[in-house]
Design a protein around this motif. Structure first.
Motif, PDB file in Angstrom:
ATOM      1  N   MET A   1       0.840  -1.145   0.067  1.00  0.00           N
ATOM      2  CA  MET A   1      -0.108  -0.213  -0.040  1.00  0.00           C
ATOM      3  C   MET A   1       0.999   1.235   0.198  1.00  0.00           C
ATOM      4  O   MET A   1       1.916   1.382   0.722  1.00  0.00           O
ATOM      5  CB  MET A   1      -0.883  -0.025   1.268  1.00  0.00           C
ATOM      6  N   ASN A   2       0.393   2.226  -0.599  1.00  0.00           N
ATOM      7  CA  ASN A   2       1.192   3.725  -0.608  1.00  0.00           C
ATOM      8  C   ASN A   2       0.834   4.349   0.482  1.00  0.00           C
ATOM      9  O   ASN A   2      -0.228   4.802   0.642  1.00  0.00           O
ATOM     10  CB  ASN A   2       0.641   4.430  -2.034  1.00  0.00           C
ATOM     11  N   THR A   3       1.809   4.433   1.441  1.00  0.00           N
ATOM     12  CA  THR A   3       1.536   5.007   2.836  1.00  0.00           C
ATOM     13  C   THR A   3       1.097   6.471   2.836  1.00  0.00           C
ATOM     14  O   THR A   3       0.541   7.083   3.401  1.00  0.00           O
ATOM     15  CB  THR A   3       2.561   4.630   3.862  1.00  0.00           C
ATOM     16  N   GLU A   4       1.666   7.280   1.826  1.00  0.00           N
ATOM     17  CA  GLU A   4       1.657   8.494   1.597  1.00  0.00           C
ATOM     18  C   GLU A   4       0.094   8.680   1.102  1.00  0.00           C
ATOM     19  O   GLU A   4      -0.562   9.602   1.676  1.00  0.00           O
ATOM     20  CB  GLU A   4       2.678   9.167   0.305  1.00  0.00           C
ATOM     21  N   ALA A   5      -0.411   8.042   0.148  1.00  0.00           N
ATOM     22  CA  ALA A   5      -1.588   8.129  -0.327  1.00  0.00           C
ATOM     23  C   ALA A   5      -2.721   7.834   0.914  1.00  0.00           C
ATOM     24  O   ALA A   5      -3.742   8.260   0.511  1.00  0.00           O
ATOM     25  CB  ALA A   5      -2.052   7.097  -1.506  1.00  0.00           C
ATOM     26  N   GLN A   6      -2.531   7.030   1.902  1.00  0.00           N
ATOM     27  CA  GLN A   6      -3.381   6.730   2.934  1.00  0.00           C
ATOM     28  C   GLN A   6      -2.872   7.164   4.197  1.00  0.00           C
ATOM     29  O   GLN A   6      -3.357   6.912   5.374  1.00  0.00           O
ATOM     30  CB  GLN A   6      -3.361   5.133   3.068  1.00  0.00           C
ATOM     31  N   LYS A   7      -2.310   8.420   4.200  1.00  0.00           N
ATOM     32  CA  LYS A   7      -1.603   9.025   5.249  1.00  0.00           C
ATOM     33  C   LYS A   7      -2.905   9.446   6.363  1.00  0.00           C
ATOM     34  O   LYS A   7      -2.537   9.850   7.503  1.00  0.00           O
ATOM     35  CB  LYS A   7      -0.905  10.076   5.175  1.00  0.00           C
ATOM     36  N   PHE A   8      -4.098   9.639   5.820  1.00  0.00           N
ATOM     37  CA  PHE A   8      -5.288  10.265   6.671  1.00  0.00           C
ATOM     38  C   PHE A   8      -6.191   9.032   6.908  1.00  0.00           C
ATOM     39  O   PHE A   8      -7.205   9.224   7.613  1.00  0.00           O
ATOM     40  CB  PHE A   8      -6.238  11.256   5.997  1.00  0.00           C
ATOM     41  N   ALA A   9      -5.761   7.725   6.740  1.00  0.00           N
ATOM     42  CA  ALA A   9      -6.560   6.457   7.181  1.00  0.00           C
ATOM     43  C   ALA A   9      -6.966   6.739   8.545  1.00  0.00           C
ATOM     44  O   ALA A   9      -6.073   6.863   9.352  1.00  0.00           O
ATOM     45  CB  ALA A   9      -5.564   5.216   6.758  1.00  0.00           C
ATOM     46  N   GLY A  10      -8.196   6.362   8.869  1.00  0.00           N
ATOM     47  CA  GLY A  10      -8.712   6.381  10.143  1.00  0.00           C
ATOM     48  C   GLY A  10      -9.182   7.987  10.807  1.00  0.00           C
ATOM     49  O   GLY A  10      -9.526   7.873  11.834  1.00  0.00           O
ATOM     50  N   LYS A  11      -9.006   8.812   9.951  1.00  0.00           N
ATOM     51  CA  LYS A  11      -9.018  10.102  10.221  1.00  0.00           C
ATOM     52  C   LYS A  11     -10.716  10.549   9.546  1.00  0.00           C
ATOM     53  O   LYS A  11     -11.080   9.759   8.732  1.00  0.00           O
ATOM     54  CB  LYS A  11      -8.205  11.167   9.640  1.00  0.00           C
ATOM     55  N   VAL A  12     -11.398  11.535  10.056  1.00  0.00           N
ATOM     56  CA  VAL A  12     -12.434  12.099   9.623  1.00  0.00           C
ATOM     57  C   VAL A  12     -12.500  13.511   9.142  1.00  0.00           C
ATOM     58  O   VAL A  12     -11.989  14.292   9.986  1.00  0.00           O
ATOM     59  CB  VAL A  12     -13.672  11.702  10.647  1.00  0.00           C
ATOM     60  N   ALA A  13     -12.843  13.854   8.175  1.00  0.00           N
ATOM     61  CA  ALA A  13     -12.768  15.276   7.637  1.00  0.00           C
ATOM     62  C   ALA A  13     -14.110  15.898   7.225  1.00  0.00           C
ATOM     63  O   ALA A  13     -14.720  15.009   6.465  1.00  0.00           O
ATOM     64  CB  ALA A  13     -11.901  15.142   6.273  1.00  0.00           C
ATOM     65  N   PHE A  30      -9.390  14.359   0.332  1.00  0.00           N
ATOM     66  CA  PHE A  30      -9.507  13.701   1.726  1.00  0.00           C
ATOM     67  C   PHE A  30      -9.616  12.315   1.442  1.00  0.00           C
ATOM     68  O   PHE A  30      -8.751  11.600   2.050  1.00  0.00           O
ATOM     69  CB  PHE A  30     -10.465  14.528   2.538  1.00  0.00           C
ATOM     70  N   ALA A  31     -10.437  11.865   0.731  1.00  0.00           N
ATOM     71  CA  ALA A  31     -10.812  10.659   0.428  1.00  0.00           C
ATOM     72  C   ALA A  31      -9.775   9.841  -0.192  1.00  0.00           C
ATOM     73  O   ALA A  31      -9.472   8.709   0.408  1.00  0.00           O
ATOM     74  CB  ALA A  31     -12.262  10.521  -0.418  1.00  0.00           C
ATOM     75  N   GLN A  32      -9.229  10.571  -1.073  1.00  0.00           N
ATOM     76  CA  GLN A  32      -7.873   9.592  -1.667  1.00  0.00           C
ATOM     77  C   GLN A  32      -6.995   9.608  -0.844  1.00  0.00           C
ATOM     78  O   GLN A  32      -6.021   8.590  -0.952  1.00  0.00           O
ATOM     79  CB  GLN A  32      -7.266  10.623  -2.795  1.00  0.00           C
ATOM     80  N   HIS A  33      -6.791  10.509   0.262  1.00  0.00           N
ATOM     81  CA  HIS A  33      -5.663  10.289   1.248  1.00  0.00           C
ATOM     82  C   HIS A  33      -6.171   9.392   2.382  1.00  0.00           C
ATOM     83  O   HIS A  33      -5.341   9.282   3.458  1.00  0.00           O
ATOM     84  CB  HIS A  33      -5.272  11.607   1.952  1.00  0.00           C
ATOM     85  N   GLY A  34      -7.285   8.642   2.157  1.00  0.00           N
ATOM     86  CA  GLY A  34      -7.568   7.703   3.201  1.00  0.00           C
ATOM     87  C   GLY A  34      -8.735   8.186   4.534  1.00  0.00           C
ATOM     88  O   GLY A  34      -9.239   7.115   5.232  1.00  0.00           O
ATOM     89  N   ALA A  35      -9.189   9.505   4.164  1.00  0.00           N
ATOM     90  CA  ALA A  35      -9.990   9.766   5.232  1.00  0.00           C
ATOM     91  C   ALA A  35     -11.571   9.401   5.087  1.00  0.00           C
ATOM     92  O   ALA A  35     -11.821   9.413   3.822  1.00  0.00           O
ATOM     93  CB  ALA A  35     -10.061  11.323   5.352  1.00  0.00           C
ATOM     94  N   ASP A  36     -12.215   9.430   6.069  1.00  0.00           N
ATOM     95  CA  ASP A  36     -13.690   9.481   5.675  1.00  0.00           C
ATOM     96  C   ASP A  36     -14.123  10.919   5.779  1.00  0.00           C
ATOM     97  O   ASP A  36     -13.614  11.692   6.463  1.00  0.00           O
ATOM     98  CB  ASP A  36     -14.531   8.709   6.881  1.00  0.00           C
ATOM     99  N   VAL A  37     -15.109  11.183   4.689  1.00  0.00           N
ATOM    100  CA  VAL A  37     -15.502  12.387   4.417  1.00  0.00           C
ATOM    101  C   VAL A  37     -17.055  12.767   4.613  1.00  0.00           C
ATOM    102  O   VAL A  37     -17.852  12.161   4.236  1.00  0.00           O
ATOM    103  CB  VAL A  37     -15.128  12.761   2.959  1.00  0.00           C
ATOM    104  N   VAL A  38     -17.190  13.894   5.230  1.00  0.00           N
ATOM    105  CA  VAL A  38     -18.533  14.457   5.370  1.00  0.00           C
ATOM    106  C   VAL A  38     -18.675  15.452   4.619  1.00  0.00           C
ATOM    107  O   VAL A  38     -18.022  16.618   4.688  1.00  0.00           O
ATOM    108  CB  VAL A  38     -18.780  14.679   6.986  1.00  0.00           C
ATOM    109  N   ILE A  39     -19.710  15.476   3.629  1.00  0.00           N
ATOM    110  CA  ILE A  39     -19.794  16.898   2.779  1.00  0.00           C
ATOM    111  C   ILE A  39     -20.867  17.399   3.462  1.00  0.00           C
ATOM    112  O   ILE A  39     -22.192  17.128   3.494  1.00  0.00           O
ATOM    113  CB  ILE A  39     -20.240  16.268   1.342  1.00  0.00           C
TER     114      ILE A  39
END
Ligand SMILES: NC(=O)c1ccc[n+]([C@@H]2O[C@H](COP(=O)([O-])OP(=O)(O)OC[C@H]3O[C@@H](n4cnc5c(N)ncnc54)[C@H](O)[C@@H]3O)[C@@H](O)[C@H]2O)c1
Length: 258
Positions: A1-13, A30-39
């Motif tokens: 896995m590309n860790t840079e791409a997933q640097k926000f995994a487990g985070k919520v934006a 934000f989603a591409q970096h692994g975050a869950d996103v609220v619009i």
């Protein structure tokens, strides 16, 4: 896995106005970096389309119909965020109305009040309810969206827009000072002209297009993704010693304003 791409995994934006233009590009990033996103936005169809796109890419997202000029609505989106995803780490307070280039003495009181209610009160009300949720989550990062019109005065885009965006810069600095020692960094981006659907319409006029491009030292206007990447940086640990800054994202626009 590309860790840079997933640097926000487990985070919520949470992204206000995340269904269009700069906000949409930032929500997708934000989603591409692994975050869950609220619009958090008003237009439901565009919001649901953005959620469907993020989910089709394997991400998790939620649309909450929100009017940032209404405190209850700002409270509601934070409650829905923590109910769905359990925490809040990042917020991009981006929702805003564009300006009206009408001289101050002729400016409508209604348009003034509505501009301030969305562009300035909306950022205050958003942060008011986001900050306690971030403190509960152990800290976080907020980025507000002002404009180069928050850094200097100009007849275009008009008094209400310029005043509201200067207000966002001041509000950011005050809140940054208050929460710096509690694990929340708060910064503000100040874009020059960015190629959103609204700007594209104006660029149909080649004279206006040329004039606008020449106001940017780089010789073009910005892309929404160029604002999104600055927001990713400001939310990341790479910016761990940055708080209270107003960052122009302007292709050298401000070089001509000194
Ligand atoms: N495009 C530019 O050139 C530029 C330059 C500098 C700053 N900005 C700022 O960037 C932000 C986004 O603008 P954009 O260019 O992407 O335009 P846009 O019109 O595509 O996005 C504005 C977003 O704000 C939302 N919004 C408006 N009022 C709202 C309300 N009361 N509650 C919730 N959401 C609301 C809209 O629905 C939309 O999603 C704005 O704050 C704008 O002032 C834009």
């Amino acid at each position: 896995m590309n860790t840079e791409a997933q640097k926000f995994a487990g985070k919520v934006a949470l992204v206000t106005g995340g269904n269009s233009g700069i906000g949409l590009a930032t929500a997708l990033s934000f989603a591409q970096h692994g975050a869950d996103v609220v619009i958090a936005a008003r237009r439901e169809q565009e919001g649901r389309e953005a959620v469907a796109y993020i989910e089709s890419q394997g991400g998790r997202a939620l649309f909450v119909e929100t009017d940032v000029s209404d405190g209850q609505s700002c409270k509601n989106v934070v409650e829905k965020t923590t109910a769905e995803f359990g925490r809040l780490d990042f917020a991009f307070n981006n929702a805003g109305l564009s300006g009206r280039a009408i001289p101050t003495a002729e400016f409508s009181e209604d348009v003034w009040n509505r501009t301030m209610a969305v562009n300035l009160d909306g950022v205050f009300l958003s942060m008011k309810y986001q900050i306690p949720a971030m403190l509960e989550s152990g800290g976080g990062a907020i980025v507000n969206n002002a404009s180069v019109a928050g850094l200097n005065g100009a007849a275009v885009p008009g008094c209400a827009y310029v005043a509201s965006k200067h207000g966002v810069v001041g509000l950011t600095k005050a809140a940054a000072a208050e929460y710096a020692n509690q694990g929340i960094r708060i910064n503000v981006v100040c874009p020059a002209v960015i190629k959103t659907p609204m700007a594209e319409e104006a660029f149909a006029d080649p004279v206006f297009r040329k004039m606008t491009y020449e106001q940017h030292a780089i010789g073009r206007v910005g892309e929404p993704e160029e604002v999104a990447s600055a927001v990713m940086f400001l939310c990341s640990d790479d910016a761990s010693f940055l708080t209270g800054i107003a960052l122009p994202i302007d292709g050298g626009f401000m070089l001509f304003k000194g």
